[in-house]
Design a protein around this motif. Structure first.
Motif, PDB file in Angstrom:
ATOM      1  N   LEU A   1      43.615  66.555  31.230  1.00 53.84           N
ATOM      2  CA  LEU A   1      43.083  65.274  30.784  1.00 53.84           C
ATOM      3  C   LEU A   1      44.123  64.157  30.837  1.00 53.84           C
ATOM      4  O   LEU A   1      43.873  63.087  31.381  1.00 53.84           O
ATOM      5  CB  LEU A   1      42.500  65.409  29.372  1.00 53.84           C
ATOM      6  CG  LEU A   1      41.666  64.229  28.912  1.00 53.84           C
ATOM      7  CD1 LEU A   1      40.348  64.179  29.673  1.00 53.84           C
ATOM      8  CD2 LEU A   1      41.417  64.314  27.421  1.00 53.84           C
ATOM      9  N   GLU A   2      45.321  64.418  30.298  1.00 53.62           N
ATOM     10  CA  GLU A   2      46.327  63.354  30.243  1.00 53.62           C
ATOM     11  C   GLU A   2      46.987  63.066  31.585  1.00 53.62           C
ATOM     12  O   GLU A   2      47.716  62.090  31.720  1.00 53.62           O
ATOM     13  CB  GLU A   2      47.397  63.638  29.180  1.00 53.62           C
ATOM     14  CG  GLU A   2      48.051  64.983  29.290  1.00 53.62           C
ATOM     15  CD  GLU A   2      47.232  66.077  28.608  1.00 53.62           C
ATOM     16  OE1 GLU A   2      46.655  65.849  27.539  1.00 53.62           O
ATOM     17  OE2 GLU A   2      47.161  67.167  29.186  1.00 53.62           O
ATOM     18  N   ASP A   3      46.713  63.892  32.586  1.00 53.72           N
ATOM     19  CA  ASP A   3      47.252  63.651  33.930  1.00 53.72           C
ATOM     20  C   ASP A   3      46.417  62.650  34.720  1.00 53.72           C
ATOM     21  O   ASP A   3      46.853  62.165  35.763  1.00 53.72           O
ATOM     22  CB  ASP A   3      47.298  64.957  34.731  1.00 53.72           C
ATOM     23  CG  ASP A   3      48.199  65.997  34.103  1.00 53.72           C
ATOM     24  OD1 ASP A   3      49.209  65.620  33.473  1.00 53.72           O
ATOM     25  OD2 ASP A   3      47.884  67.199  34.239  1.00 53.72           O
ATOM     26  N   LEU A   4      45.197  62.384  34.259  1.00 58.64           N
ATOM     27  CA  LEU A   4      44.262  61.540  35.001  1.00 58.64           C
ATOM     28  C   LEU A   4      44.321  60.092  34.556  1.00 58.64           C
ATOM     29  O   LEU A   4      44.595  59.806  33.385  1.00 58.64           O
ATOM     30  CB  LEU A   4      42.836  62.044  34.809  1.00 58.64           C
ATOM     31  CG  LEU A   4      42.532  63.432  35.375  1.00 58.64           C
ATOM     32  CD1 LEU A   4      41.172  63.898  34.888  1.00 58.64           C
ATOM     33  CD2 LEU A   4      42.591  63.409  36.884  1.00 58.64           C
ATOM     34  N   ILE A   5      44.042  59.190  35.496  1.00 63.27           N
ATOM     35  CA  ILE A   5      43.827  57.796  35.167  1.00 63.27           C
ATOM     36  C   ILE A   5      42.553  57.347  35.880  1.00 63.27           C
ATOM     37  O   ILE A   5      42.198  57.877  36.934  1.00 63.27           O
ATOM     38  CB  ILE A   5      45.023  56.889  35.560  1.00 63.27           C
ATOM     39  CG1 ILE A   5      45.298  56.960  37.059  1.00 63.27           C
ATOM     40  CG2 ILE A   5      46.260  57.233  34.763  1.00 63.27           C
ATOM     41  CD1 ILE A   5      46.313  55.949  37.546  1.00 63.27           C
ATOM     42  N   VAL A   6      41.872  56.393  35.277  1.00 61.76           N
ATOM     43  CA  VAL A   6      40.689  55.835  35.916  1.00 61.76           C
ATOM     44  C   VAL A   6      41.109  55.271  37.269  1.00 61.76           C
ATOM     45  O   VAL A   6      42.115  54.571  37.374  1.00 61.76           O
ATOM     46  CB  VAL A   6      40.033  54.763  35.026  1.00 61.76           C
ATOM     47  CG1 VAL A   6      38.939  54.025  35.779  1.00 61.76           C
ATOM     48  CG2 VAL A   6      39.469  55.403  33.756  1.00 61.76           C
ATOM     49  N   GLY A   7      40.379  55.629  38.290  1.00 61.06           N
ATOM     50  CA  GLY A   7      40.696  55.194  39.644  1.00 61.06           C
ATOM     51  C   GLY A   7      41.267  56.300  40.511  1.00 61.06           C
ATOM     52  O   GLY A   7      41.278  56.177  41.742  1.00 61.06           O
ATOM     53  N   ASP A   8      41.781  57.386  39.899  1.00 64.88           N
ATOM     54  CA  ASP A   8      42.226  58.515  40.708  1.00 64.88           C
ATOM     55  C   ASP A   8      41.083  58.908  41.632  1.00 64.88           C
ATOM     56  O   ASP A   8      39.913  58.895  41.229  1.00 64.88           O
ATOM     57  CB  ASP A   8      42.586  59.724  39.832  1.00 64.88           C
ATOM     58  CG  ASP A   8      43.956  59.611  39.187  1.00 64.88           C
ATOM     59  OD1 ASP A   8      44.759  58.768  39.621  1.00 64.88           O
ATOM     60  OD2 ASP A   8      44.218  60.394  38.238  1.00 64.88           O
ATOM     61  N   ASN A   9      41.416  59.252  42.871  1.00 66.82           N
ATOM     62  CA  ASN A   9      40.343  59.612  43.806  1.00 66.82           C
ATOM     63  C   ASN A   9      40.826  60.626  44.818  1.00 66.82           C
ATOM     64  O   ASN A   9      42.022  60.735  45.089  1.00 66.82           O
ATOM     65  CB  ASN A   9      39.784  58.362  44.491  1.00 66.82           C
ATOM     66  CG  ASN A   9      40.813  57.674  45.338  1.00 66.82           C
ATOM     67  OD1 ASN A   9      41.007  58.022  46.492  1.00 66.82           O
ATOM     68  ND2 ASN A   9      41.514  56.692  44.756  1.00 66.82           N
ATOM     69  N   TRP A  10      39.843  61.353  45.376  1.00 61.36           N
ATOM     70  CA  TRP A  10      40.114  62.400  46.351  1.00 61.36           C
ATOM     71  C   TRP A  10      39.004  62.416  47.386  1.00 61.36           C
ATOM     72  O   TRP A  10      37.896  61.948  47.145  1.00 61.36           O
ATOM     73  CB  TRP A  10      40.140  63.776  45.677  1.00 61.36           C
ATOM     74  CG  TRP A  10      41.145  63.886  44.583  1.00 61.36           C
ATOM     75  CD1 TRP A  10      42.467  64.209  44.705  1.00 61.36           C
ATOM     76  CD2 TRP A  10      40.931  63.666  43.181  1.00 61.36           C
ATOM     77  NE1 TRP A  10      43.082  64.204  43.468  1.00 61.36           N
ATOM     78  CE2 TRP A  10      42.155  63.870  42.519  1.00 61.36           C
ATOM     79  CE3 TRP A  10      39.819  63.307  42.412  1.00 61.36           C
ATOM     80  CZ2 TRP A  10      42.306  63.752  41.147  1.00 61.36           C
ATOM     81  CZ3 TRP A  10      39.964  63.180  41.042  1.00 61.36           C
ATOM     82  CH2 TRP A  10      41.199  63.395  40.424  1.00 61.36           C
ATOM     83  N   VAL A  11      39.323  62.981  48.531  1.00 60.46           N
ATOM     84  CA  VAL A  11      38.340  63.223  49.584  1.00 60.46           C
ATOM     85  C   VAL A  11      38.465  64.685  49.984  1.00 60.46           C
ATOM     86  O   VAL A  11      39.579  65.178  50.205  1.00 60.46           O
ATOM     87  CB  VAL A  11      38.596  62.323  50.815  1.00 60.46           C
ATOM     88  CG1 VAL A  11      37.599  62.636  51.928  1.00 60.46           C
ATOM     89  CG2 VAL A  11      38.515  60.858  50.422  1.00 60.46           C
ATOM     90  N   THR A  12      37.342  65.373  50.071  1.00 55.60           N
ATOM     91  CA  THR A  12      37.367  66.792  50.424  1.00 55.60           C
ATOM     92  C   THR A  12      37.469  66.996  51.924  1.00 55.60           C
ATOM     93  O   THR A  12      37.314  66.066  52.711  1.00 55.60           O
ATOM     94  CB  THR A  12      36.075  67.502  49.961  1.00 55.60           C
ATOM     95  OG1 THR A  12      34.976  67.046  50.756  1.00 55.60           O
ATOM     96  CG2 THR A  12      35.811  67.277  48.487  1.00 55.60           C
ATOM     97  N   LYS A  13      37.652  68.235  52.298  1.00 58.06           N
ATOM     98  CA  LYS A  13      37.509  68.604  53.699  1.00 58.06           C
ATOM     99  C   LYS A  13      36.032  68.449  54.064  1.00 58.06           C
ATOM    100  O   LYS A  13      35.183  68.284  53.186  1.00 58.06           O
ATOM    101  CB  LYS A  13      37.991  70.032  53.939  1.00 58.06           C
ATOM    102  CG  LYS A  13      37.238  71.074  53.148  1.00 58.06           C
ATOM    103  CD  LYS A  13      37.854  72.447  53.347  1.00 58.06           C
ATOM    104  CE  LYS A  13      37.146  73.464  52.457  1.00 58.06           C
ATOM    105  NZ  LYS A  13      37.718  74.790  52.585  1.00 58.06           N
ATOM    106  N   ALA A  14      35.738  68.493  55.338  1.00 59.15           N
ATOM    107  CA  ALA A  14      34.364  68.341  55.815  1.00 59.15           C
ATOM    108  C   ALA A  14      33.783  69.701  56.187  1.00 59.15           C
ATOM    109  O   ALA A  14      34.520  70.643  56.474  1.00 59.15           O
ATOM    110  CB  ALA A  14      34.341  67.408  57.019  1.00 59.15           C
ATOM    111  N   ARG A  15      32.439  69.771  56.177  1.00 58.58           N
ATOM    112  CA  ARG A  15      31.744  71.012  56.495  1.00 58.58           C
ATOM    113  C   ARG A  15      30.438  70.674  57.188  1.00 58.58           C
ATOM    114  O   ARG A  15      29.707  69.795  56.747  1.00 58.58           O
ATOM    115  CB  ARG A  15      31.475  71.767  55.208  1.00 58.58           C
ATOM    116  CG  ARG A  15      30.760  73.086  55.375  1.00 58.58           C
ATOM    117  CD  ARG A  15      30.340  73.570  53.979  1.00 58.58           C
ATOM    118  NE  ARG A  15      29.754  74.857  53.921  1.00 58.58           N
ATOM    119  CZ  ARG A  15      28.574  75.191  54.418  1.00 58.58           C
ATOM    120  NH1 ARG A  15      27.864  74.315  55.091  1.00 58.58           N
ATOM    121  NH2 ARG A  15      28.091  76.400  54.271  1.00 58.58           N
ATOM    122  N   THR A  16      30.122  71.393  58.256  1.00 58.29           N
ATOM    123  CA  THR A  16      28.894  71.154  59.008  1.00 58.29           C
ATOM    124  C   THR A  16      27.745  71.970  58.417  1.00 58.29           C
ATOM    125  O   THR A  16      27.904  73.157  58.129  1.00 58.29           O
ATOM    126  CB  THR A  16      29.100  71.509  60.492  1.00 58.29           C
ATOM    127  OG1 THR A  16      30.157  70.693  61.006  1.00 58.29           O
ATOM    128  CG2 THR A  16      27.838  71.274  61.304  1.00 58.29           C
TER     129      THR A  16
END
Length: 164
Positions: free
Chosen positions: A17-32
């Motif tokens: 919880l304390e490691d996160l800030i609003v705005g943190d974002n990620w993109v996953t790998k893709a899958r068909t």
């Protein structure tokens, strides 16, 4: 934003919880999405609607061909998102989905990925070892079109006392 390929995605380390800030974002790998995905979901869910299972029927619809089940694609989005690793082992429970919208069809052969952004962080008032994290999740196709989106709500651990 350019859609990721299998080799190009953001991987995250475990976050508490304390490691996160609003705005943190990620993109996953893709899958068909494959024929097998659609048939398997139809079989185990019992959803045999001809839009998913009958090519001739589907040709006569506004989509012009069969589409993947919306809930099946959502299930795959869960797997893609979990593969990021930021909630393993810090997640305690998945609490729900807010305002999920299926905006565009996902076809067999589409390649999908997930974009996720932290929008809310709330420490628990009654249990100091946890809190609520809300993330905006977008399930996108290879053309970077948002096919499904909404907010996922997760109960997340705070960093273990010995790590503070």
């Amino acid at each position: 934003m350019t859609s990721p390929t299998v080799q190009q995605y953001t991987s995250a380390t475990v976050r508490y919880l304390e490691d996160l800030i609003v705005g943190d974002n990620w993109v996953t790998k893709a899958r068909t999405i494959t024929e097998t995905d659609v048939v398997t979901f139809a079989t185990w869910s019992g959803d045999m609607h001809p839009l998913h299972t009958n090519e001739e029927y589907a040709r006569s619809t506004e989509f012009g061909r069969r589409i993947a089940h919306g809930p099946g694609a959502l299930s795959i989005a869960f797997g893609l998102e979990m593969s990021l690793g930021w909630k393993d082992p810090s997640a305690i429970a998945f609490l729900g989905i807010r305002d999920w919208s299926m905006r565009a069809p996902i076809f067999i052969g589409d390649t999908i990925f997930v974009r996720e952004r932290v929008t809310e962080i709330r420490p628990s008032k009654s249990k100091p070892d946890r809190g609520i994290v809300v993330t905006r999740v977008e399930l996108c196709n290879q053309r970077d079109e948002i096919c499904q989106e909404g907010d996922w709500v997760v109960l997340l651990s705070r960093r273990p006392e010995e790590a503070r």
